[in-house]
Design an enzyme around this catalytic site. Structure first.
Site, PDB file in Angstrom:
ATOM      1  N   GLU A 127      45.906-105.822  31.814  1.00 58.56           N
ATOM      2  CA  GLU A 127      44.521-105.854  32.311  1.00 58.56           C
ATOM      3  C   GLU A 127      44.357-106.462  33.697  1.00 58.56           C
ATOM      4  OE1 GLU A 127      42.221-107.759  29.211  1.00 58.56           O
ATOM      5  OE2 GLU A 127      42.563-106.118  27.819  1.00 58.56           O
ATOM      6  N   ASN A 169      49.826-102.460  30.897  1.00 58.35           N
ATOM      7  CA  ASN A 169      48.889-102.129  29.818  1.00 58.35           C
ATOM      8  C   ASN A 169      47.452-102.417  30.255  1.00 58.35           C
ATOM      9  OD1 ASN A 169      48.644-101.423  26.935  1.00 58.35           O
ATOM     10  ND2 ASN A 169      47.929-103.527  26.634  1.00 58.35           N
ATOM     11  N   HIS A 205      40.584 -98.441  23.340  1.00 55.86           N
ATOM     12  CA  HIS A 205      39.496 -98.989  22.524  1.00 55.86           C
ATOM     13  C   HIS A 205      38.263 -98.123  22.789  1.00 55.86           C
ATOM     14  CE1 HIS A 205      41.691-102.566  21.348  1.00 55.86           C
ATOM     15  NE2 HIS A 205      41.984-102.830  22.605  1.00 55.86           N
ATOM     16  N   GLU A 234      46.551 -99.866  21.636  1.00 54.15           N
ATOM     17  CA  GLU A 234      45.598-100.705  20.889  1.00 54.15           C
ATOM     18  C   GLU A 234      44.464 -99.862  20.327  1.00 54.15           C
ATOM     19  OE1 GLU A 234      44.326-104.130  23.155  1.00 54.15           O
ATOM     20  OE2 GLU A 234      46.305-104.429  24.025  1.00 54.15           O
ATOM     21  N   ASP A 236      41.560 -98.127  18.639  1.00 61.25           N
ATOM     22  CA  ASP A 236      40.517 -98.205  17.612  1.00 61.25           C
ATOM     23  C   ASP A 236      39.343 -97.373  18.104  1.00 61.25           C
ATOM     24  OD1 ASP A 236      39.436-100.072  19.459  1.00 61.25           O
ATOM     25  OD2 ASP A 236      39.822-101.785  18.160  1.00 61.25           O
TER      26      ASP A 236
HETATM   27  C1  XIL Z   1      42.325-109.510  20.866  1.00 61.87           C
HETATM   28  C2  XIL Z   1      42.647-109.912  19.444  1.00 61.87           C
HETATM   29  O1  XIL Z   1      42.549-108.760  18.620  1.00 61.87           O
HETATM   30  C3  XIL Z   1      41.696-110.978  18.961  1.00 61.87           C
HETATM   31  O2  XIL Z   1      42.113-111.486  17.705  1.00 61.87           O
HETATM   32  C4  XIL Z   1      41.623-112.122  19.984  1.00 61.87           C
HETATM   33  O3  XIL Z   1      40.628-113.034  19.583  1.00 61.87           O
HETATM   34  C5  XIL Z   1      41.324-111.612  21.359  1.00 61.87           C
HETATM   35  O4  XIL Z   1      42.293-110.635  21.723  1.00 61.87           O
HETATM   36  N1  XIL Z   1      43.000-106.246  24.730  1.00 61.87           N
HETATM   37  C6  XIL Z   1      44.224-106.822  24.431  1.00 61.87           C
HETATM   38  C7  XIL Z   1      44.397-107.568  23.157  1.00 61.87           C
HETATM   39  O5  XIL Z   1      45.188-106.620  25.178  1.00 61.87           O
HETATM   40  O6  XIL Z   1      45.305-108.640  23.279  1.00 61.87           O
HETATM   41  C8  XIL Z   1      43.076-108.065  22.628  1.00 61.87           C
HETATM   42  O7  XIL Z   1      43.309-108.640  21.329  1.00 61.87           O
HETATM   43  C9  XIL Z   1      42.056-106.953  22.568  1.00 61.87           C
HETATM   44  C10 XIL Z   1      41.800-106.403  23.949  1.00 61.87           C
END
Ligand code: XIL
Length: 301
Positions: A127, A169, A205, A234, A236
């Site tokens: 990020e 990422n 996401h 990641e 969802d």
């Molecule tokens: C999130 C986790 O799922 C949570 O449990 C935590 O509180 C915050 O981080 N991008 C990422 C992940 O790269 O590491 C994040 O994970 C979600 C967004």
């Protein structure tokens, strides 16, 4: 095949999930994990605040249950994440300049060396780009140490673990837009100058405000065409029913259409495991039952 992992493996891919160490003792959770998934990402336990709670004092105890569980169940591990502006330990948050740069290099060296040979791919940098339309780097304490912090992170990770794939990422880079264009330009530059990078992770996401982009597959393909792997890291998708199921199928089909898309990781197992409070963005309901999204994902693999 009848599971996500076995179906993905049939085309040489993996199907992974984020895992929370504290849930491994939940038998419903562990049962689904071990039946369906062949790659795991520690949801929080390999982040900087977890692995280096005080400077130069490293702790791998939070991640250890995940690592040993994965080893005994033939699951590979995506390492997440070596350098990120979030979930830094307090001591790092208040650092700057050369001291912070040196601390980052030491962190990457120590953690990647500790796990040397055990990690399929590391999210070396997470990020680092801004969400605005200008394609700029995100302002952060790491960015303020100098624009070369990302390439230094990748070179450091390569030296520490030459066998791990090294990934950049990010989120909101899933379609072609100013942010993904900026990441693309960085990767192109890294490839031209021999900075070691092997993959780009697309967090994916998705929700109503940020749906699966229409050019998702094209975007994955243009990165793959730079000569590196792409991974969905990641996933969802907020929603429910057939609409959600269709979106999952689209994501799977996009990855399968791109030869260098190695695999897909969902960010949790049951809806109740999701970081999205109150949301239903995952493949299993709170009781561990398969949702329509599960079936469409399996069928698309
Ligand atoms: C999130 C986790 O799922 C949570 O449990 C935590 O509180 C915050 O981080 N991008 C990422 C992940 O790269 O590491 C994040 O994970 C979600 C967004």
């Amino acid at each position: 095949a009848t599971t996500l992992g076995a179906s993905a493996a049939a085309t040489g891919r993996y199907f992974g999930t984020a895992v929370a160490a504290g849930k491994l003792s939940d038998s419903t959770y562990a049962g689904i994990l071990d039946r369906e998934f062949d790659m795991v990402t520690a949801e929080n336990e390999m982040k900087w605040d977890a692995t280096e709670p005080s400077q130069n004092s490293f702790s791998y105890s939070r991640a250890e249950p995940i690592v040993s569980h994965a080893r005994s169940h033939n699951q590979r591990i995506r390492g997440h994440a070596l350098a990120w502006h979030q979930q830094q330990p307090g001591w790092a948050q208040s650092m700057s300049g050369t001291a912070l740069r040196n601390a980052m290099v030491n962190h990457i060296t120590q953690v990647a060396t500790h796990y040397r040979g055990q990690i399929y791919a590391w999210d070396v940098v997470n990020e680092a780009f801004d969400d605005g339309g200008n394609g700029a780097r995100r302002d952060s304490n790491l960015q303020r140490t100098g624009n070369d912090w990302i390439e230094v992170a990748f070179r450091t990770a390569r030296a520490a673990d030459p066998s791990a794939k090294l990934c950049y990422n990010d989120y909101n880079t899933d379609g072609q837009n100013a942010k993904s264009n900026a990441v693309y330009a960085m990767v192109q530059d890294f490839k031209a100058r021999g900075v070691p990078i092997d993959c780009v992770g697309f967090q994916s996401h998705f929700n109503q405000a940020s749906p699966v982009p229409s050019d998702y597959q094209a975007n994955l393909q243009r990165f793959a065409n730079l000569g590196l792997d792409v991974q969905i890291t990641e996933l969802d998708i907020e929603g429910s029913g057939q609409a959600q199921a269709d979106n999952y199928a689209r994501v799977v089909r996009a990855c399968l259409a791109v030869t260098r898309c190695n695999g897909i990781t969902v960010w949790g197992i049951r809806d109740t495991d999701s970081w999205r409070a109150g949301g239903t963005p995952l493949l299993f309901d709170g009781n561990g039952n398969k949702k329509a999204a599960y079936t469409s994902t399996l069928n698309a693999l």
